[in-house]
Structures are given as C-alpha cells and as structure tokens.
Scaffold this motif. Structure first.
Motif, mmCIF file in Angstrom:
data_model
loop_
_atom_site.group_PDB
_atom_site.id
_atom_site.type_symbol
_atom_site.label_atom_id
_atom_site.label_comp_id
_atom_site.label_asym_id
_atom_site.label_seq_id
_atom_site.Cartn_x
_atom_site.Cartn_y
_atom_site.Cartn_z
ATOM 1 N N CYS A 66 -8.755 6.824 1.113
ATOM 2 C CA CYS A 66 -8.805 5.122 1.029
ATOM 3 C C CYS A 66 -8.803 4.955 -0.474
ATOM 4 O O CYS A 66 -8.889 4.283 -1.165
ATOM 5 C CB CYS A 66 -9.338 4.438 2.292
ATOM 6 N N ARG A 67 -10.028 5.169 -0.543
ATOM 7 C CA ARG A 67 -11.247 4.665 -1.882
ATOM 8 C C ARG A 67 -10.228 5.343 -3.039
ATOM 9 O O ARG A 67 -10.321 4.586 -4.216
ATOM 10 C CB ARG A 67 -12.463 5.315 -1.495
ATOM 11 N N THR B 62 -1.048 3.424 12.512
ATOM 12 C CA THR B 62 -1.674 3.756 11.441
ATOM 13 C C THR B 62 -3.102 2.163 11.740
ATOM 14 O O THR B 62 -4.421 2.320 11.542
ATOM 15 C CB THR B 62 -2.149 3.663 9.601
ATOM 16 N N PRO C 151 0.717 -1.083 0.360
ATOM 17 C CA PRO C 151 0.043 0.142 -0.055
ATOM 18 C C PRO C 151 1.333 1.503 -0.137
ATOM 19 O O PRO C 151 0.406 2.041 -0.318
ATOM 20 C CB PRO C 151 -0.862 -0.160 1.431
ATOM 21 N N TYR D 31 -9.346 1.390 -2.639
ATOM 22 C CA TYR D 31 -9.618 0.314 -1.326
ATOM 23 C C TYR D 31 -10.966 0.814 -1.017
ATOM 24 O O TYR D 31 -11.515 1.966 -1.119
ATOM 25 C CB TYR D 31 -8.468 0.848 -0.189
ATOM 26 N N PHE E 141 -11.453 2.572 5.121
ATOM 27 C CA PHE E 141 -10.539 2.588 5.448
ATOM 28 C C PHE E 141 -9.599 1.346 6.373
ATOM 29 O O PHE E 141 -8.858 0.873 6.497
ATOM 30 C CB PHE E 141 -10.856 3.520 6.871
ATOM 31 N N ASP F 255 -10.278 -1.730 5.150
ATOM 32 C CA ASP F 255 -9.895 -2.553 3.776
ATOM 33 C C ASP F 255 -8.418 -2.188 3.863
ATOM 34 O O ASP F 255 -7.328 -2.883 3.568
ATOM 35 C CB ASP F 255 -10.525 -2.321 2.822
ATOM 36 N N PHE F 256 -8.122 -0.495 3.539
ATOM 37 C CA PHE F 256 -6.994 -0.094 3.458
ATOM 38 C C PHE F 256 -5.686 -0.521 4.575
ATOM 39 O O PHE F 256 -4.282 -1.236 4.745
ATOM 40 C CB PHE F 256 -6.955 1.549 3.622
ATOM 41 N N LYS F 257 -6.370 -0.705 5.903
ATOM 42 C CA LYS F 257 -5.508 -0.996 7.038
ATOM 43 C C LYS F 257 -5.393 -2.430 7.115
ATOM 44 O O LYS F 257 -4.134 -2.689 7.837
ATOM 45 C CB LYS F 257 -6.694 -0.769 8.362
ATOM 46 N N GLU G 258 -5.220 15.709 1.549
ATOM 47 C CA GLU G 258 -5.662 13.931 1.316
ATOM 48 C C GLU G 258 -3.748 13.711 1.637
ATOM 49 O O GLU G 258 -3.156 12.611 1.870
ATOM 50 C CB GLU G 258 -5.606 13.835 0.783
#
Length: 285
Positions: free
Chosen positions: A61-62, A38, A9, A66, A69, A71-73, A24
């Motif tokens: 995140c999107r 994070t 990521p 992803y 959030f 999903d990103f984590k 961002e």
C-alpha cells in the motif's frame, strides 16, 4: 504521488506493477480480481488470502503512495461506489418506504441471527461470571462505538453495577493505568483496529484487568489483548462506519451480557431497577 483519493487505485497498481516484488504482485493480482472482498477485509484477512505477511500488504500500500491499508481501502471503496449509490447496499432509489423498511428489517434480522450463531455460549458465560465478580466495569469506545459503550454503561448501571464510560483517549489510557485484577473492561470497536482503544487495552492488560472486546473483526489488533472476544458478523465498508446494523449487533451482545448477568444477581438487580426508576419519577410528566 498527490491527490490519490481522485485516482483509480487499480490504475495506480497497474502503473507500478512491474516494480513490485513477487509477493507484492500476488497481493496486486488478488485485489485486481477481488475489489469488493478487499474493501471488507482486514490486513490479516488479505494477507491470509494471498499467503503473504501483514507487513507485505502494508508495504504494498505504501509503495502505491498510500499511508497504509486503511487509506488504500478507502480509495478502492470510492472507486466501487457510484455517485448515487446508497450506503445500505441493495436498496434502490426507486424503492418505496415500505420496501426500504422491509429490506432494512431483513438486514437487521440477518445481522442478529448471524451474530448469535457466531459466539460460543461458554465464552459468554465466562464473561458474565467475571462481570458479576467485578469491582467495577469500564466501557471503552471512541466515535460511534463510544456511544454504544455509553449505552452499555447506562444499561449495566440501571441494573446495579458500578460502571464507568470512557471515550477520551487520554483519560482512557490514564484509567487503564489504575485498573487491577478485579476490574473488567468491555471495549467496543467495529474495526478492531482503533488505535486509542488498543493502546489503552495494552495498559489494562499489563495491569491484570479482565478484558472483553466486542468487534466485527476476528483477527484484528484489539483481540490480542482480549480475554474474551465477542463477534458481530456485520460488515462495514470504510464509507459505512457507524451504520445502525453494526450498532444493533453490538447492543444485542451487550443485552445478552446484561440480561443474563442480572439474572445471576436477581435481588440486587431488581432493587437497583426500582431505585433508579424512582429517582427520576419527578422528572416525568
């Protein structure tokens, strides 16, 4: 973007960095420097640390591809984990059973002590007062927290309380629609972001039920509908959902509530304990 779970990521962030807005980019800069923090943060935590809004974090995140959030984590956590890393953190594969036992015991003790110090006595006393006035006590939770909720229901039932355990999302919503001011809901969610539980609590809140939430996240969505918030200090990464330290911290809080509440109705509780114990005598050799 496809198969994001196999992509670093951080490389994704770097590849789209210049197309991000200034706010961002501030989120990106923080994540690049604080990956582990994070993983253990909620959306609100990260937003506060980077001085942006929750929606900015989600939009960030999107933009990376992803779903959100969480999903990103997961992707960040996966990147941090070595193939042979243990979910219990500092435990090493070469540790003996004795050493592992001591490390886990130390972790349990720390979690319980930190949980005890975090919660205020007045909040626990208010929760107990409502419990002892309740017509019925409902225990909500799904997944691993659902089993903890079942433990809570069983403990309070043995003490003479009128209890119900609900872990199915549809039944949880329907049950909430029938609650009233004389009912108490004890909702358990480690993340504090379990949608099924939060949706049900909104309905229960609208109907005037008193809501106690037990969670690891002080600023999570579940707290919006809670009259009393009881916190555990245990931290789970996305790959540690349901680890025993979290469960033990939540059981510790349930034990405090049930023990003190029962002492307030000592005669009834003693009678209930005797009755329930006698009811199963013929089932024990």
């Amino acid at each position: 973007m496809t198969k994001l779970e196999k992509v670093n990521p951080l490389l994704v962030i770097q590849s789209v960095y210049n197309s991000l807005t200034k706010k961002e980019q501030e989120v990106a800069d923080y994540i690049l420097e604080h990956q582990e923090e994070t993983v253990y943060s909620s959306v609100t935590d990260l937003a506060e640390k980077t001085k942006v809004g929750d929606t900015t974090v989600i939009r960030f995140c999107r933009k990376l591809g992803y779903k959100g959030f969480q999903d990103f984590k997961l992707a960040v956590a996966q990147n941090l984990m070595n193939d042979d890393e243990q979910v219990y953190g500092k435990i090493d594969e070469n540790d003996s059973i004795e050493v592992i036992s001591k490390k886990i015991a130390s972790q349990y003790n720390s979690t319980i002590n930190d949980t005890q110090s975090l919660n205020q006595q007045k909040d626990i006393e208010k929760a107990i007062k409502k419990i002892n006035l309740a017509q019925k006590i409902y225990f909500y939770g799904v997944g691993s927290s659902g089993f903890t909720a079942l433990d809570g229901k069983y403990r309070f039932m043995r003490l003479g309380y009128n209890t119900e355990h609900v872990s199915d999302s549809h039944i949880m919503a329907m049950t909430s629609s029938l609650l009233g001011p004389n009912d108490v809901v004890i909702a358990i969610s480690s993340s504090g972001s379990t949608k099924d539980v939060i949706d049900a609590l909104k309905i229960a809140n609208d109907n005037g039920a008193f809501i106690i939430c037990i969670t690891n996240q002080a600023r999570s969505p579940i707290t919006k509908y809670a009259d009393i918030i009881l916190l555990s200090t245990n931290k789970e990464s996305p790959f540690e959902g349901g680890i025993f330290t979290s469960k033990i911290a939540h059981l510790f809080l349930l034990d405090i509530l049930s023990t003190k509440a029962a002492l307030g109705l000592k005669d009834r509780s003693a009678k209930a304990i005797k009755s329930t114990a006698e009811s199963v005598l013929d089932k024990i050799y």
